[in-house]
Design an enzyme around this catalytic site. Structure first.
Site, PDB file in Angstrom:
ATOM      1  N   GLU A 156      36.115  49.653  28.671  1.00  0.00           N
ATOM      2  CA  GLU A 156      36.682  50.322  27.501  1.00  0.00           C
ATOM      3  C   GLU A 156      37.046  49.350  26.377  1.00  0.00           C
ATOM      4  OE1 GLU A 156      37.003  53.439  26.720  1.00  0.00           O
ATOM      5  OE2 GLU A 156      36.233  54.246  28.606  1.00  0.00           O
ATOM      6  N   GLU A 184      34.099  43.744  51.088  1.00  0.00           N
ATOM      7  CA  GLU A 184      35.452  43.300  50.782  1.00  0.00           C
ATOM      8  C   GLU A 184      35.982  42.272  51.776  1.00  0.00           C
ATOM      9  OE1 GLU A 184      38.581  46.258  52.868  1.00  0.00           O
ATOM     10  OE2 GLU A 184      37.596  47.098  51.117  1.00  0.00           O
TER      11      GLU A 184
END
Length: 299
Positions: free
Chosen positions: A83, A114
């Site tokens: 954004e 992960e």
């Protein structure tokens, strides 16, 4: 057993009978728990402030901000970083996300990614990180190997490190110059940290990116003046911003924006001071992007 002791993995006493609740009861339960998140975030504002001050300094000196995470944590980083260019016209590489499992993991789970601490360091190394950058490791549990490996590597290079977790005294905090531990309590659905934990982290990431950009001259009053006006909606927003700030007509705002190639900052300065577009751009650059300062210098 180590995992079971984490607040984020404990059972929420308020939702023990959730499978027997009506739809409305489930919704009110979730809503009641969500209300607690903002208060948890409020408690860590001093730590968030510390992070913002350093990030702002680093970005103003040409450094970069990296979010590092796996699963939901990584996706939150992607949302915030993506954004920044349209909202604040930042270069694409200024705010980035490095995610366990790569770009494909944004859309679907990459199992086991992960758990690879070394890969966190390797993926960060590919970005050419230096001591001029900031790295934010995001993990609800605070023990995820991937962001821990990244923070260890970044800290070893002298980069400023920040951790964002949802447990007290988690492992990742020991590798952060600025640890942020926002404890929201057990999830309604046990261990589902996409819920309150993720909400808390999204709120903090909103704070970080917004406050940093305000401090770096991307906002005038409370308006986005570095918005990248490349579609109809954003062009209209740019016009409204000009009208709000300078009290000119819609037609005048459009006329000046066309002269500045829809860049709001120089348009404001041109209208406020009467200088040429080029003079406005030079003044803004000399004032490190701060519109208010540029106007004061030219007035």
């Amino acid at each position: 057993m180590e995992l079971a002791r984490l607040t984020t993995e404990q059972r929420n006493l308020q939702s023990m009978n959730m499978d027997q609740m009506s739809t409305e009861e489930i919704l009110r339960l979730i809503n009641d728990e969500d209300k607690k998140v903002a208060f948890a975030v409020e408690k860590v504002i001093p730590q968030v402030e510390m992070a913002i001050e350093r990030i702002s300094e680093v970005l103003s000196n040409g450094g970069r901000l990296f979010y590092i995470g796996a699963g939901t944590s990584g996706r939150l980083g992607v949302m915030d970083a993506s954004e920044c260019p349209p909202t604040f016209m930042t270069p694409p590489d200024m705010v980035q996300t490095v995610m366990a499992g790569g770009n494909n993991a944004v859309f679907e789970s990459v199992e086991g990614a992960e758990d690879n601490e070394a890969q966190g360091a390797t993926d960060l190394d590919v970005k050419g990180i230096t001591e001029q950058d900031v790295v934010v490791g995001i993990t609800a549990s605070g023990r995820t190997p991937y962001p821990i490996g990244a923070l260890k590597y970044a800290r070893g290079l002298g980069a400023y490190t920040i951790s964002l977790s949802c447990n007290e005294n988690p492992l990742i905090s020991s590798f952060a110059d600025c640890p942020i531990e926002v404890v929201v309590g057990p999830e309604v659905l046990t261990g589902s940290t996409r819920m309150k934990a993720a909400t808390a982290h999204k709120m903090i990431l909103n704070m970080i990116s917004t406050a940093v950009m305000v401090k770096n001259g991307k906002v005038y009053e409370n308006l986005m003046v570095d918005v990248c006006a490349n579609n109809h909606k954003l062009k209209e927003r740019a016009k409204r911003n000009i009208m709000e700030i300078t009290n000119v007509s819609y037609e005048k705002a459009e006329e000046i924006l066309q002269q500045t190639n829809y860049q709001v900052k120089p348009a404001i300065v041109v209208i406020k001071t009467g200088v040429s577009v080029q003079e406005a751009r030079v003044a803004i650059e000399k004032c490190n992007g701060y519109v208010r300062t540029a106007i004061e210098k030219l007035s």
